[in-house]
Design a protein around this motif. Sequence first.
Motif, PDB file in Angstrom:
ATOM      1  N   GLN A  66     -10.650  85.016  14.372  1.00  0.00           N
ATOM      2  CA  GLN A  66     -10.529  86.404  14.816  1.00  0.00           C
ATOM      3  C   GLN A  66      -9.477  86.515  15.916  1.00  0.00           C
ATOM      4  OE1 GLN A  66     -14.179  88.609  15.300  1.00  0.00           O
ATOM      5  NE2 GLN A  66     -13.358  89.829  16.989  1.00  0.00           N
ATOM      6  N   ARG A  67      -9.393  85.518  16.762  1.00  0.00           N
ATOM      7  CA  ARG A  67      -8.397  85.540  17.839  1.00  0.00           C
ATOM      8  C   ARG A  67      -6.978  85.589  17.286  1.00  0.00           C
ATOM      9  NH1 ARG A  67      -8.536  83.605  23.270  1.00  0.00           N
ATOM     10  NH2 ARG A  67      -6.459  83.082  24.052  1.00  0.00           N
ATOM     11  N   LYS A  68      -6.697  84.767  16.262  1.00  0.00           N
ATOM     12  CA  LYS A  68      -5.366  84.775  15.661  1.00  0.00           C
ATOM     13  C   LYS A  68      -5.071  86.091  14.946  1.00  0.00           C
ATOM     14  CE  LYS A  68      -4.772  79.782  14.972  1.00  0.00           C
ATOM     15  NZ  LYS A  68      -4.635  78.692  13.965  1.00  0.00           N
ATOM     16  N   ILE A  69      -6.063  86.608  14.235  1.00  0.00           N
ATOM     17  CA  ILE A  69      -5.884  87.894  13.558  1.00  0.00           C
ATOM     18  C   ILE A  69      -5.595  88.990  14.579  1.00  0.00           C
ATOM     19  CG2 ILE A  69      -7.032  89.668  12.175  1.00  0.00           C
ATOM     20  CD1 ILE A  69      -8.572  87.386  10.794  1.00  0.00           C
ATOM     21  N   THR A  70      -6.271  88.936  15.706  1.00  0.00           N
ATOM     22  CA  THR A  70      -6.058  89.933  16.769  1.00  0.00           C
ATOM     23  C   THR A  70      -4.618  89.875  17.280  1.00  0.00           C
ATOM     24  OG1 THR A  70      -8.380  89.809  17.440  1.00  0.00           O
ATOM     25  CG2 THR A  70      -6.825  90.684  19.051  1.00  0.00           C
ATOM     26  N   VAL A  71      -4.124  88.679  17.526  1.00  0.00           N
ATOM     27  CA  VAL A  71      -2.754  88.518  18.027  1.00  0.00           C
ATOM     28  C   VAL A  71      -1.741  89.019  16.999  1.00  0.00           C
ATOM     29  CG1 VAL A  71      -1.003  86.827  18.689  1.00  0.00           C
ATOM     30  CG2 VAL A  71      -3.341  86.625  19.582  1.00  0.00           C
ATOM     31  N   ILE A  72      -1.920  88.637  15.737  1.00  0.00           N
ATOM     32  CA  ILE A  72      -0.972  89.025  14.686  1.00  0.00           C
ATOM     33  C   ILE A  72      -0.996  90.541  14.462  1.00  0.00           C
ATOM     34  CG2 ILE A  72      -0.454  88.818  12.220  1.00  0.00           C
ATOM     35  CD1 ILE A  72      -1.515  85.920  12.420  1.00  0.00           C
ATOM     36  N   ALA A  73      -2.169  91.128  14.426  1.00  0.00           N
ATOM     37  CA  ALA A  73      -2.275  92.573  14.217  1.00  0.00           C
ATOM     38  C   ALA A  73      -1.640  93.335  15.380  1.00  0.00           C
ATOM     39  CB  ALA A  73      -3.740  92.975  14.054  1.00  0.00           C
ATOM     40  N   ARG A  74      -1.822  92.841  16.589  1.00  0.00           N
ATOM     41  CA  ARG A  74      -1.230  93.493  17.759  1.00  0.00           C
ATOM     42  C   ARG A  74       0.290  93.400  17.715  1.00  0.00           C
ATOM     43  NH1 ARG A  74      -0.001  92.044  23.239  1.00  0.00           N
ATOM     44  NH2 ARG A  74      -0.243  93.843  24.616  1.00  0.00           N
ATOM     45  N   LEU A  75       0.806  92.221  17.381  1.00  0.00           N
ATOM     46  CA  LEU A  75       2.259  92.045  17.294  1.00  0.00           C
ATOM     47  C   LEU A  75       2.857  92.931  16.205  1.00  0.00           C
ATOM     48  CD1 LEU A  75       2.720  88.190  17.752  1.00  0.00           C
ATOM     49  CD2 LEU A  75       3.544  90.005  19.281  1.00  0.00           C
ATOM     50  N   ALA A  76       2.204  92.971  15.054  1.00  0.00           N
ATOM     51  CA  ALA A  76       2.705  93.807  13.960  1.00  0.00           C
ATOM     52  C   ALA A  76       2.765  95.273  14.377  1.00  0.00           C
ATOM     53  CB  ALA A  76       1.825  93.637  12.722  1.00  0.00           C
ATOM     54  N   SER A  77       1.745  95.732  15.081  1.00  0.00           N
ATOM     55  CA  SER A  77       1.729  97.123  15.550  1.00  0.00           C
ATOM     56  C   SER A  77       2.839  97.378  16.561  1.00  0.00           C
ATOM     57  CB  SER A  77       0.359  97.457  16.158  1.00  0.00           C
ATOM     58  OG  SER A  77      -0.661  97.346  15.189  1.00  0.00           O
ATOM     59  N   LEU A  78       3.040  96.443  17.491  1.00  0.00           N
ATOM     60  CA  LEU A  78       4.082  96.598  18.508  1.00  0.00           C
ATOM     61  C   LEU A  78       5.484  96.567  17.907  1.00  0.00           C
ATOM     62  CD1 LEU A  78       2.624  94.333  21.354  1.00  0.00           C
ATOM     63  CD2 LEU A  78       2.809  96.834  21.371  1.00  0.00           C
ATOM     64  N   LEU A  79       5.647  95.841  16.795  1.00  0.00           N
ATOM     65  CA  LEU A  79       6.969  95.701  16.169  1.00  0.00           C
ATOM     66  C   LEU A  79       7.239  96.786  15.126  1.00  0.00           C
ATOM     67  CD1 LEU A  79       7.003  91.806  15.721  1.00  0.00           C
ATOM     68  CD2 LEU A  79       8.313  93.159  17.377  1.00  0.00           C
ATOM     69  N   GLY A  80       6.370  97.785  15.066  1.00  0.00           N
ATOM     70  CA  GLY A  80       6.594  98.877  14.122  1.00  0.00           C
ATOM     71  C   GLY A  80       6.172  98.565  12.701  1.00  0.00           C
ATOM     72  N   LEU A  81       5.354  97.532  12.537  1.00  0.00           N
ATOM     73  CA  LEU A  81       4.895  97.134  11.200  1.00  0.00           C
ATOM     74  C   LEU A  81       3.425  97.497  10.988  1.00  0.00           C
ATOM     75  CD1 LEU A  81       6.539  93.586  11.117  1.00  0.00           C
ATOM     76  CD2 LEU A  81       7.424  95.706  10.113  1.00  0.00           C
ATOM     77  N   GLY A  82       2.946  98.456  11.752  1.00  0.00           N
ATOM     78  CA  GLY A  82       1.528  98.797  11.725  1.00  0.00           C
ATOM     79  C   GLY A  82       1.027  99.337  10.408  1.00  0.00           C
ATOM     80  N   LYS A  83       1.911  99.883   9.583  1.00  0.00           N
ATOM     81  CA  LYS A  83       1.478 100.444   8.291  1.00  0.00           C
ATOM     82  C   LYS A  83       1.385  99.386   7.193  1.00  0.00           C
ATOM     83  CE  LYS A  83       3.222 105.103   9.194  1.00  0.00           C
ATOM     84  NZ  LYS A  83       4.133 106.191   8.728  1.00  0.00           N
ATOM     85  N   HIS A  84       1.829  98.185   7.489  1.00  0.00           N
ATOM     86  CA  HIS A  84       1.814  97.115   6.497  1.00  0.00           C
ATOM     87  C   HIS A  84       0.451  96.428   6.462  1.00  0.00           C
ATOM     88  CE1 HIS A  84       6.233  96.969   5.633  1.00  0.00           C
ATOM     89  NE2 HIS A  84       6.252  97.618   6.783  1.00  0.00           N
ATOM     90  N   THR A  85       0.128  95.811   5.316  1.00  0.00           N
ATOM     91  CA  THR A  85      -1.109  95.050   5.179  1.00  0.00           C
ATOM     92  C   THR A  85      -0.795  93.555   5.144  1.00  0.00           C
ATOM     93  OG1 THR A  85      -1.060  95.063   2.764  1.00  0.00           O
ATOM     94  CG2 THR A  85      -2.125  96.935   3.846  1.00  0.00           C
ATOM     95  N   PHE A  86      -1.817  92.752   5.370  1.00  0.00           N
ATOM     96  CA  PHE A  86      -1.645  91.297   5.327  1.00  0.00           C
ATOM     97  C   PHE A  86      -1.940  90.726   3.938  1.00  0.00           C
ATOM     98  CE2 PHE A  86      -2.907  91.585  10.015  1.00  0.00           C
ATOM     99  CZ  PHE A  86      -1.584  91.592  10.423  1.00  0.00           C
ATOM    100  N   ARG A  87      -2.381  91.583   3.022  1.00  0.00           N
ATOM    101  CA  ARG A  87      -2.713  91.126   1.670  1.00  0.00           C
ATOM    102  C   ARG A  87      -2.036  92.023   0.641  1.00  0.00           C
ATOM    103  NH1 ARG A  87      -9.095  89.360   1.567  1.00  0.00           N
ATOM    104  NH2 ARG A  87      -9.253  88.570   3.698  1.00  0.00           N
TER     105      ARG A  87
END
Length: 320
Positions: free
Chosen positions: A164-185
Amino acid sequence: MDSILNATADNPVPGNHFAGFLEGSGGVKIRYAVFRSNEREAKGTVVLLQGRSECIEKYFETINDLTARGLWVATFDWRGQAGSDRLIPGSRTGHILRFSDYEADLSLFLEKIVLPDARLPFFIVAHSTGALVALSQAPLLENRIERMVLAAPFIALAGQSMSQRKITVIARLASLLGLGKHTFRKGDPPLDFAHNIVTSDPRRFARNAAIFAEHPELSISWPSARWLNETLKTMARVTHQDHLTRIRIPTLLLCPTRDALVPRKAIGDLARIFRAARLIEIDGARHELFQEADRYRAQALAAIDAFIPGSDAERTGLGA
């Protein structure tokens, strides 16, 4: 055929209801419905909060169970899913801009629909993500909601390929980089019973699959990075002692012990520091308690019967 709600062959729309659309926070259109009990004296109203990717139709059986007990049921589809407005036009991705938008929609629903049109006293019965919204909003609901039942509350992640910690970091980075609308799957979640992890009941699984097969406009796919980021932040906040001490609404936590999505330990840990809560474990049940086999589902309904004080409401004159 209801003009707002959708029936399928083995899932008819419950009678004695009204449905419509509410303007939610930011002008998003929210689909709702209120189902009246046929009992002469109403025992109150359950505000039924569904999980991510669900719809009102999936709860018709549970709605009938509750109205048969003399309770009204008021429910709605979360923004971004089912019959409410999507937040990414032309996409089936489950998305949200801010978790607080869920809370604002719940507040508007209570203010605009439940308070003027339903029967006192008011209770919340919530599943998964709906339970997370209820937990987050609970400190502000004390004067409106008498009791809460939170089934498999989505307060932590289980069954993932990374922590969960890694998912949290990746999701936060994706949102900050403007990739918030993308999915991981890619693709869609599997729809066959053999690969499902949420219920052991093939009949209810098939019934729910038929809803989305016949009404694909109600379905969504994987959550966006932004949805994950907002939800994970909320999980961290609502499971903190400071937040839980602000909740004084008597709360029942229903924990299915074979839940592959929310760790059993996380719900047990929550119960230990949540003074207003009582924990009931349903041994052998999977994540979707209200869609589970009868032997598990009946335990959940019995726990609700024992916890939501309909008879008390009648004695105090609140059932009128």
